[in-house]
Design a protein around this motif. Structure first.
Motif, PDB file in Angstrom:
ATOM      1  N   ILE A 109      23.999  56.296   4.996  1.00 30.30           N
ATOM      2  CA  ILE A 109      22.650  56.774   4.679  1.00 30.30           C
ATOM      3  C   ILE A 109      21.768  55.602   4.269  1.00 30.30           C
ATOM      4  O   ILE A 109      20.591  55.513   4.661  1.00 30.30           O
ATOM      5  N   GLY A 110      22.332  54.675   3.486  1.00 25.88           N
ATOM      6  CA  GLY A 110      21.570  53.502   3.071  1.00 25.88           C
ATOM      7  C   GLY A 110      21.170  52.634   4.252  1.00 25.88           C
ATOM      8  O   GLY A 110      20.028  52.142   4.324  1.00 25.88           O
ATOM      9  N   ILE A 111      22.091  52.411   5.186  1.00 26.74           N
ATOM     10  CA  ILE A 111      21.780  51.631   6.389  1.00 26.74           C
ATOM     11  C   ILE A 111      20.685  52.318   7.200  1.00 26.74           C
ATOM     12  O   ILE A 111      19.783  51.668   7.749  1.00 26.74           O
ATOM     13  N   SER A 112      20.756  53.644   7.278  1.00 23.54           N
ATOM     14  CA  SER A 112      19.741  54.405   7.996  1.00 23.54           C
ATOM     15  C   SER A 112      18.354  54.181   7.404  1.00 23.54           C
ATOM     16  O   SER A 112      17.382  53.904   8.124  1.00 23.54           O
ATOM     17  N   ILE A 113      18.247  54.275   6.088  1.00 21.72           N
ATOM     18  CA  ILE A 113      16.956  54.063   5.422  1.00 21.72           C
ATOM     19  C   ILE A 113      16.486  52.619   5.597  1.00 21.72           C
ATOM     20  O   ILE A 113      15.298  52.358   5.846  1.00 21.72           O
ATOM     21  N   LEU A 114      17.428  51.677   5.504  1.00 15.70           N
ATOM     22  CA  LEU A 114      17.089  50.266   5.672  1.00 15.70           C
ATOM     23  C   LEU A 114      16.525  49.991   7.063  1.00 15.70           C
ATOM     24  O   LEU A 114      15.481  49.337   7.210  1.00 15.70           O
ATOM     25  N   LEU A 115      17.198  50.490   8.100  1.00 13.88           N
ATOM     26  CA  LEU A 115      16.745  50.261   9.469  1.00 13.88           C
ATOM     27  C   LEU A 115      15.382  50.900   9.717  1.00 13.88           C
ATOM     28  O   LEU A 115      14.520  50.320  10.385  1.00 13.88           O
ATOM     29  N   GLN A 116      15.191  52.091   9.158  1.00 13.44           N
ATOM     30  CA  GLN A 116      13.912  52.768   9.354  1.00 13.44           C
ATOM     31  C   GLN A 116      12.772  51.978   8.720  1.00 13.44           C
ATOM     32  O   GLN A 116      11.703  51.837   9.319  1.00 13.44           O
ATOM     33  N   ASN A 117      13.004  51.449   7.534  1.00 14.71           N
ATOM     34  CA  ASN A 117      11.953  50.677   6.863  1.00 14.71           C
ATOM     35  C   ASN A 117      11.717  49.321   7.533  1.00 14.71           C
ATOM     36  O   ASN A 117      10.569  48.862   7.614  1.00 14.71           O
ATOM     37  N   LEU A 118      12.784  48.701   8.020  1.00  6.01           N
ATOM     38  CA  LEU A 118      12.612  47.446   8.759  1.00  6.01           C
ATOM     39  C   LEU A 118      11.815  47.675  10.042  1.00  6.01           C
ATOM     40  O   LEU A 118      10.952  46.861  10.399  1.00  6.01           O
ATOM     41  N   ALA A 119      12.082  48.791  10.709  1.00  8.26           N
ATOM     42  CA  ALA A 119      11.332  49.114  11.926  1.00  8.26           C
ATOM     43  C   ALA A 119       9.855  49.352  11.607  1.00  8.26           C
ATOM     44  O   ALA A 119       8.970  48.951  12.375  1.00  8.26           O
ATOM     45  N   MET A 120       9.586  49.996  10.475  1.00  7.29           N
ATOM     46  CA  MET A 120       8.209  50.226  10.071  1.00  7.29           C
ATOM     47  C   MET A 120       7.493  48.901   9.806  1.00  7.29           C
ATOM     48  O   MET A 120       6.328  48.720  10.176  1.00  7.29           O
ATOM     49  N   ILE A 122       8.315  45.930  11.136  1.00  7.71           N
ATOM     50  CA  ILE A 122       8.211  45.156  12.382  1.00  7.71           C
ATOM     51  C   ILE A 122       7.187  45.751  13.337  1.00  7.71           C
ATOM     52  O   ILE A 122       6.328  45.044  13.892  1.00  7.71           O
ATOM     53  N   TRP A 123       7.272  47.076  13.559  1.00  8.06           N
ATOM     54  CA  TRP A 123       6.432  47.707  14.583  1.00  8.06           C
ATOM     55  C   TRP A 123       5.264  48.518  14.026  1.00  8.06           C
ATOM     56  O   TRP A 123       4.450  49.014  14.797  1.00  8.06           O
ATOM     57  N   GLY A 124       5.190  48.683  12.720  1.00  9.70           N
ATOM     58  CA  GLY A 124       4.082  49.396  12.119  1.00  9.70           C
ATOM     59  C   GLY A 124       4.315  50.899  12.026  1.00  9.70           C
ATOM     60  O   GLY A 124       5.305  51.433  12.537  1.00  9.70           O
ATOM     61  N   ARG A 125       3.363  51.576  11.369  1.00  8.66           N
ATOM     62  CA  ARG A 125       3.477  53.006  11.151  1.00  8.66           C
ATOM     63  C   ARG A 125       2.959  53.837  12.318  1.00  8.66           C
ATOM     64  O   ARG A 125       3.274  55.023  12.430  1.00  8.66           O
ATOM     65  N   GLN A 126       2.149  53.248  13.179  1.00  8.63           N
ATOM     66  CA  GLN A 126       1.503  54.010  14.241  1.00  8.63           C
ATOM     67  C   GLN A 126       2.461  54.317  15.388  1.00  8.63           C
ATOM     68  O   GLN A 126       3.416  53.578  15.645  1.00  8.63           O
ATOM     69  N   TYR A 127       2.184  55.420  16.067  1.00 12.96           N
ATOM     70  CA  TYR A 127       2.946  55.751  17.269  1.00 12.96           C
ATOM     71  C   TYR A 127       2.641  54.734  18.363  1.00 12.96           C
ATOM     72  O   TYR A 127       1.484  54.367  18.572  1.00 12.96           O
ATOM     73  N   LYS A 128       3.666  54.296  19.047  1.00 15.36           N
ATOM     74  CA  LYS A 128       3.519  53.335  20.136  1.00 15.36           C
ATOM     75  C   LYS A 128       3.573  54.082  21.472  1.00 15.36           C
ATOM     76  O   LYS A 128       4.527  54.832  21.725  1.00 15.36           O
ATOM     77  N   THR A 129       2.571  53.881  22.293  1.00 14.51           N
ATOM     78  CA  THR A 129       2.529  54.565  23.593  1.00 14.51           C
ATOM     79  C   THR A 129       3.227  53.726  24.655  1.00 14.51           C
ATOM     80  O   THR A 129       3.191  52.495  24.616  1.00 14.51           O
ATOM     81  N   VAL A 130       3.851  54.403  25.594  1.00 15.66           N
ATOM     82  CA  VAL A 130       4.555  53.736  26.682  1.00 15.66           C
ATOM     83  C   VAL A 130       3.563  53.394  27.793  1.00 15.66           C
ATOM     84  O   VAL A 130       2.836  54.270  28.259  1.00 15.66           O
ATOM     85  N   PRO A 131       3.485  52.118  28.215  1.00 11.28           N
ATOM     86  CA  PRO A 131       2.574  51.757  29.306  1.00 11.28           C
ATOM     87  C   PRO A 131       2.890  52.549  30.577  1.00 11.28           C
ATOM     88  O   PRO A 131       4.057  52.766  30.911  1.00 11.28           O
TER      89      PRO A 131
END
Length: 309
Positions: A109-120, A122-131
């Motif tokens: 569970i801790g790794i899950s929260i860590l990865l989610q926050n690292l992704a936020m 790196i890539w930000g909070r906004q939804y990313k659209t697929v080209p």
């Protein structure tokens, strides 16, 4: 009836993705007895890495062949998730193999929260659209519509699941995996490298998860740092529904869960005038899960097993 067939098609597409992710959960559980709750975030990382790679290539090499672009993005995504999952197992789970079962669960569970926050971060909070690099045709089948992308998702998922089942059931590596799942101690005495087998299990599950993440992003044309939470939860539900630890059960559970959600959201929603529609699709899935756990706790294809050595 047209609505029913449409929801069946949608359910098969959704269920194919659930099944791919559920295989990662069920393989790890089958060998370690561990619920890897970080797996959903690994799927998310796969989608985000692929999307970032496509966006980069599309921006700097707009004349590149779209198929080559997608292959590069998919390869980058799969390798990234495999490496990430290897280090998660090596650094977070391996030191806790002999610890009480609650310890690796909390770690997951801790790794899950860590990865989610690292992704936020790196890539930000906004939804990313697929080209939009491909245009997909819509075809009619039994009065329902299905796109080329949906056909591709179903076919590719079926191929990957079949290959995995063949590897596990008929290859030397698969025999080692099955031996490890029965008893790590005895498998080790027979010459099986337990650490390598467990690492391979995490890596192959992560590869399938990366593909699932890419397919989800392509199907919905968006990706988000939190997309792995609900997707992972649904895939875990599918694994439990089919019988966690059983590969065939994960596939069956994924397909059934996708069909239940889709039919519940569309067909039943239409009958009730929209009162029970897409906003309640999670209710149908988890309601069925509760019913299965009450009457068959081991899942549809699960079997009661004794404690392993």
């Amino acid at each position: 009836m047209d609505i029913f067939f449409q929801q069946v098609i949608n359910g098969l597409v959704l269920g194919s993705v659930y099944a791919l992710v559920a295989l990662g959960y069920t393989m790890v559980y089958g060998i370690l007895g561990l619920i890897n709750f970080a797996h959903g975030e690994v799927v998310m990382v796969g989608a985000m890495v692929a999307l970032a790679t496509v966006a980069y290539l599309f921006g700097y090499f707009p004349e590149m062949n779209p198929i080559v672009m997608v292959l590069i993005a998919a390869t980058t995504s799969v390798i990234s998730c495999m490496v990430l999952s290897y280090f998660i197992e090596r650094l977070a789970y391996r030191p806790l193999r002999k610890a009480p079962r609650l310890a690796p669960l909390i770690t997951a569970i801790g790794i899950s929260i860590l990865l989610q926050n690292l992704a936020m971060i790196i890539w930000g909070r906004q939804y990313k659209t697929v080209p939009k690099i491909f245009s997909f045709e819509t075809r009619e089948f039994l009065g329902a519509n299905i796109t080329d992308l949906q056909i591709f998702i179903i076919v590719l998922s079926a191929i990957l699941m079949t290959l995995l089942l063949l590897i596990v059931n008929y290859s030397k590596l698969g025999r080692a995996m099955r031996a490890t799942s029965e008893s790590q101690r005895i498998a080790g005495l027979l010459g099986v490298n337990i650490n390598k087998i467990i690492s391979f299990t995490f890596v192959i599950g992560a590869g399938l998860g990366a593909v699932a993440g890419i397919l989800v992003a392509a199907n919905y044309s968006v990706a988000h740092y939190s997309m792995g939470f609900m997707l992972g939860l649904k895939a875990f539900t599918a694994a439990v529904l089919g019988g966690i630890g059983n590969l065939g059960g994960a596939v069956l559970g994924g397909l059934l869960l996708g069909l239940i959600e889709s039919i519940g959201a569309g067909y039943i929603g239409d009958i009730t005038g929209g009162f029970l529609g897409s906003h309640y699709q999670d209710v149908f899935a988890f309601l069925v899960l509760i019913i299965v756990l009450v009457f068959r706790p081991t899942g549809i294809m699960g079997e009661r097993i004794s404690e392993r050595a």
